[in-house]
Structure formats: structure tokens, C-alpha cells
Design an enzyme around this catalytic site. Sequence first.
Site, PDB file in Angstrom:
ATOM      1  N   GLY A 151     -13.442  -3.566   0.358  1.00 16.11           N
ATOM      2  CA  GLY A 151     -15.051  -3.100   0.545  1.00 16.11           C
ATOM      3  C   GLY A 151     -15.251  -1.940  -0.455  1.00 16.11           C
ATOM      4  O   GLY A 151     -16.279  -1.959  -1.008  1.00 16.11           O
TER       5      GLY A 151
ATOM      6  N   LYS B  29     -19.637 -15.795  -0.001  1.00 11.34           N
ATOM      7  CA  LYS B  29     -21.070 -15.457   0.389  1.00 11.34           C
ATOM      8  C   LYS B  29     -21.879 -14.776  -0.668  1.00 11.34           C
ATOM      9  O   LYS B  29     -21.214 -13.609  -1.261  1.00 11.34           O
ATOM     10  CB  LYS B  29     -21.410 -14.562   1.604  1.00 11.34           C
ATOM     11  CG  LYS B  29     -20.863 -15.243   2.683  1.00 11.34           C
ATOM     12  CD  LYS B  29     -21.325 -14.108   3.820  1.00 11.34           C
ATOM     13  CE  LYS B  29     -21.056 -14.786   5.414  1.00 11.34           C
ATOM     14  NZ  LYS B  29     -21.007 -13.649   6.149  1.00 11.34           N
TER      15      LYS B  29
ATOM     16  N   ARG C  76       0.681  -1.192  -0.231  1.00  9.08           N
ATOM     17  CA  ARG C  76       0.008   0.143  -0.134  1.00  9.08           C
ATOM     18  C   ARG C  76       0.736   1.322   0.037  1.00  9.08           C
ATOM     19  O   ARG C  76       0.503   2.604  -0.397  1.00  9.08           O
ATOM     20  CB  ARG C  76      -0.908   0.024   1.133  1.00  9.08           C
ATOM     21  CG  ARG C  76      -2.078  -1.005   1.038  1.00  9.08           C
ATOM     22  CD  ARG C  76      -2.957  -0.961   2.138  1.00  9.08           C
ATOM     23  NE  ARG C  76      -4.037  -1.581   1.979  1.00  9.08           N
ATOM     24  CZ  ARG C  76      -4.982  -2.276   2.722  1.00  9.08           C
ATOM     25  NH1 ARG C  76      -4.840  -2.017   4.032  1.00  9.08           N
ATOM     26  NH2 ARG C  76      -6.075  -2.827   2.363  1.00  9.08           N
TER      27      ARG C  76
ATOM     28  N   GLY D 224      -8.946  -7.752  -3.031  1.00  7.52           N
ATOM     29  CA  GLY D 224      -8.723  -8.773  -1.984  1.00  7.52           C
ATOM     30  C   GLY D 224      -8.102 -10.129  -2.579  1.00  7.52           C
ATOM     31  O   GLY D 224      -7.022 -10.155  -2.977  1.00  7.52           O
TER      32      GLY D 224
HETATM   33  P1  AMP Z   1     -14.599 -13.348  -0.302  1.00  9.09           P
HETATM   34  O1  AMP Z   1     -13.984 -12.519   0.643  1.00  9.09           O
HETATM   35  O2  AMP Z   1     -16.013 -13.231  -0.297  1.00  9.09           O
HETATM   36  O3  AMP Z   1     -14.024 -13.133  -1.616  1.00  9.09           O
HETATM   37  O4  AMP Z   1     -14.447 -14.808   0.232  1.00  9.09           O
HETATM   38  C1  AMP Z   1     -13.045 -15.140  -0.038  1.00  9.09           C
HETATM   39  C2  AMP Z   1     -13.106 -16.601   0.960  1.00  9.09           C
HETATM   40  O5  AMP Z   1     -13.945 -17.447   0.139  1.00  9.09           O
HETATM   41  C3  AMP Z   1     -11.864 -17.449   1.130  1.00  9.09           C
HETATM   42  O6  AMP Z   1     -11.095 -17.294   2.300  1.00  9.09           O
HETATM   43  C4  AMP Z   1     -12.167 -18.570   0.619  1.00  9.09           C
HETATM   44  O7  AMP Z   1     -11.393 -19.684   1.209  1.00  9.09           O
HETATM   45  C5  AMP Z   1     -13.624 -18.692   0.757  1.00  9.09           C
HETATM   46  N1  AMP Z   1     -14.024 -19.707  -0.037  1.00  9.09           N
HETATM   47  C6  AMP Z   1     -13.975 -19.731  -1.376  1.00  9.09           C
HETATM   48  N2  AMP Z   1     -14.890 -20.945  -1.914  1.00  9.09           N
HETATM   49  C7  AMP Z   1     -15.086 -21.554  -0.741  1.00  9.09           C
HETATM   50  C8  AMP Z   1     -15.902 -23.038  -0.331  1.00  9.09           C
HETATM   51  N3  AMP Z   1     -16.165 -23.549  -1.414  1.00  9.09           N
HETATM   52  N4  AMP Z   1     -16.220 -23.084   0.657  1.00  9.09           N
HETATM   53  C9  AMP Z   1     -16.072 -22.404   1.809  1.00  9.09           C
HETATM   54  N5  AMP Z   1     -15.249 -21.138   1.522  1.00  9.09           N
HETATM   55  C10 AMP Z   1     -14.841 -20.690   0.322  1.00  9.09           C
END
Ligand code: AMP
Length: 412
Positions: free
Chosen positions: A392, A212, A46, A369
Site C-alpha cells: 500500500g 482492479k 522483512r 506485492g
Molecule cells: P493486485 O493486488 O491488484 O496487484 O492484484 C493481484 C491479484 O490479481 C492476484 O491475486 C491475481 O490472481 C489477480 N489477477 C490477475 N489477473 C487476473 C485476472 N485476469 N482475473 C482475475 N484475477 C486476476
Amino acid sequence: MLRPPFMAKLTVNDLNLQGKRVFTRVDYNVPMEKTGSAMVINDDTRIRATLPTLIALIEKGARIVLASHLGRPKGERVASMSLRPVADKLAELLGQPVAFADDCVGEIAQVAINNLQNGEMLLLENVRYHSCEEANGSDFAEQLAANVDVFVNDAFGAAHRAHASTAGIAEVITARGGQCAAGLLMERELQFLGEELDAPDKPFVVILGGAKVSDKIKVIDRLIEKADTILIGGAMAYTFKLALGKSVGNSLVEPDKVDIAQAALDKAAERGVEFLLPNDNLISQMNDGAWANPVLNSAEDIPDGREGVDIGPATAARYAEAITGAKTILWNGPMGIFEDARFAKGTMAVAVAVAAATGAGAVSIIGGGDSVKALNQNGLAGQVTFMSTGGGASLEFLEGNELPGVAALSEK
Ligand code: AMP
């Protein structure tokens, strides 16, 4: 609030800054670790990301007053969240001294700012040592603006917050007829996440993954209106699978989001957007806190007691094919639990396909991210067009929202 169509903001390149005191908001919220009695910076990405702006300010003869938050001290002076180590690191990277003021407002800041000569630089202490920063107190914004002439915002990662050092100060400076401009990093973020994606060259392929659906549904909803193809991976795929009546075993899902997932599928179908979900998966199960027995599941349904942890090779190949030939690509979120090397193959296949498509002429935009982490891990970071520094903030911007730290800047 939804933002208007892309509007070019004033940037540091547009300004005459000779001898001007320039309050420059940066995002130096860097990871640190206690080593002995000192805090040591683990990752200076950063800090490095702001160097083009800082060099431009030095060359223009500005008197540079840097401000940032670090961590969440909640209005207290928490010693481990001091920005002092960042001043030393910055001096090392720039090869010139960087002064440090023990407070971001009041007499300490005033004296330090008055000591600056043209082209010299000062870093103020953590703005979040004052609770009025996050509350966007107007008195505090006045105090931040008291000894400066111009506001430059290079902290895209903090632009989704209406805080005193990101938005309030801009209002004060604008009200007194001063200029508020984007730094060069902020300018690139707006160009790629804003201008490029508002009117993408087609075909436009969007790849979304991560944990999610609820975090990204607004982004999905908006991008269905622009994309030709949407590829879904990560745990969020299983909520869509649930909407389609498939079994998902123990996979991470949001059963209460099945309706919005179904609505997105319907909207994509209405608009003729290709919306792809995994048709094979790596599955595993947690035994005593560790993933055990990872195997390929080539069926549409996931057996009871098993969790989908990555997309399978057939899905990876379908997704790679869809990415090939794209003219614009947006990627946000891993295809699986990529932190575990056994479950990183799907994410890696997407990373390789995005890099290859970029080599063939596509504009590829990485929405921050974990996708950035995955590209870095695979040595492919230099082979994509743009990687956002915001997490975010990127998501909120991709949702089409007006970011307070951007809205506050002067238009060209
Ligand atoms: P995000 O911050 O929403 O982009 O989510 C990233 C996180 O999603 C990472 O830490 C991954 O380990 C998790 N992730 C990705 N695929 C899966 C999965 N099939 N089951 C559980 N966690 C997951």
C-alpha cells in the site's frame, strides 16, 4: 496531499550515534504460524531487509531500540501477535543477543532501554497492543519518545500511516531539537520510487497488472505524465477493453470504472503515450470451484461464459519487445492469475523480459506485492534493480502522495 519534488532526507549514514538511544521503527509484520504452542515465523524477508540499517547502527555505537507492529491486535494484548519470536530470529540472523521488552512504553520499556550498552539492541513489544498507536495519540507518542534521543524510520511499508510510532514520535523528537532520519532500506525506497521515477531515464516503460483498475488508476494517471509506454495486464485490462466496446465474457471487471478507464486512454492518446492492452488471452471458466478448460483466445473479444485469466503469447511477445530497450522500468501487478501455474506464463514472460532489460542496462523498479512474489518464484529476484518492500505504501507513493512517515523525517 501531493508530495513536493524529491527531497533528500537525513539518513543513518549522516548521524553521529555513539551512545545515543535510537528509536528505530521497523516493519516486522512477518507471517507466522502456530506450531504446537509456539508461533513460528514463515518468512523472515522483512527482518533480513533491515539488517544493513541495524549493522550500521551497531557500528556507530548506538543503543538500538526497535519497534514494530504485528498484525491487527486492535489495542489488545493478543498472545499470537507478540513480537517475542522476532527477537529470537533477529538474534540468530545478527549473531548477537537481542533483548525483549514486554511493553513498548512505561516502566518496562524504560528499564530495558536503560540496560542497553553501546551497540546493543532491544526489541519492544507490538506497538499496536496500544490503541493510541493507530490513533496517533500525542500522549502515546510522548511516551514512545520518553527514553530515546534519535528517531530512525526503516519501515517504508508502514510509512503511509500517520501512527504514533511512524509520525507522532518524529514530531515529538523534532520539536525538542532531535534528529529524525531514514534507515537504509527506507533510503533505497525513496531513491528508487521517488528520485528515479520523478525524473526517469527514457524510454520509461510502465507495466501494470493485478485485479482492479480502481486500486491503480491514480498511479496510471500520474505515470501517463512521465511514461513513454504503458503495458496493461491482469484483470484490470478488461475494464479498459470494456471502455473500448469489446466483449469481456465473465472476466473480472469494474463496470463502474469504465469512465475513468476511458479518461486514462484519452489522456494517454493526447500525450502520445503508447498504451497497450492485451490482444490475446488465455480464457477459462469456473466449474465447481475449479478452473476448467483453459484455452487460448486470439480474438479481441472474449466469448460469453469465459474469463480472461492471463495474457496470451502474442501479447506477451509484444510486451517483451516494448520492455526491451527501456532505460527505466516500473512493474506493479501480475499479468494473470499467476497463483495457478497454468495462468502464470504471461507474468513469467514479463519477469524474464524485465530481468533481460536490466541486464542490458535498464533501471528496473518493482512496486512490491505480487510482482515481487512472481520474480522470487522464477528465481529472478536478483536480476532486477530494486524490489519495493511496501504494498500500500508503494502505491500511495507512486500516486505522488506525501507519506506521513516520510514527511516527518528531517531534511538533509
Ligand atoms: P493486485 O493486488 O491488484 O496487484 O492484484 C493481484 C491479484 O490479481 C492476484 O491475486 C491475481 O490472481 C489477480 N489477477 C490477475 N489477473 C487476473 C485476472 N485476469 N482475473 C482475475 N484475477 C486476476
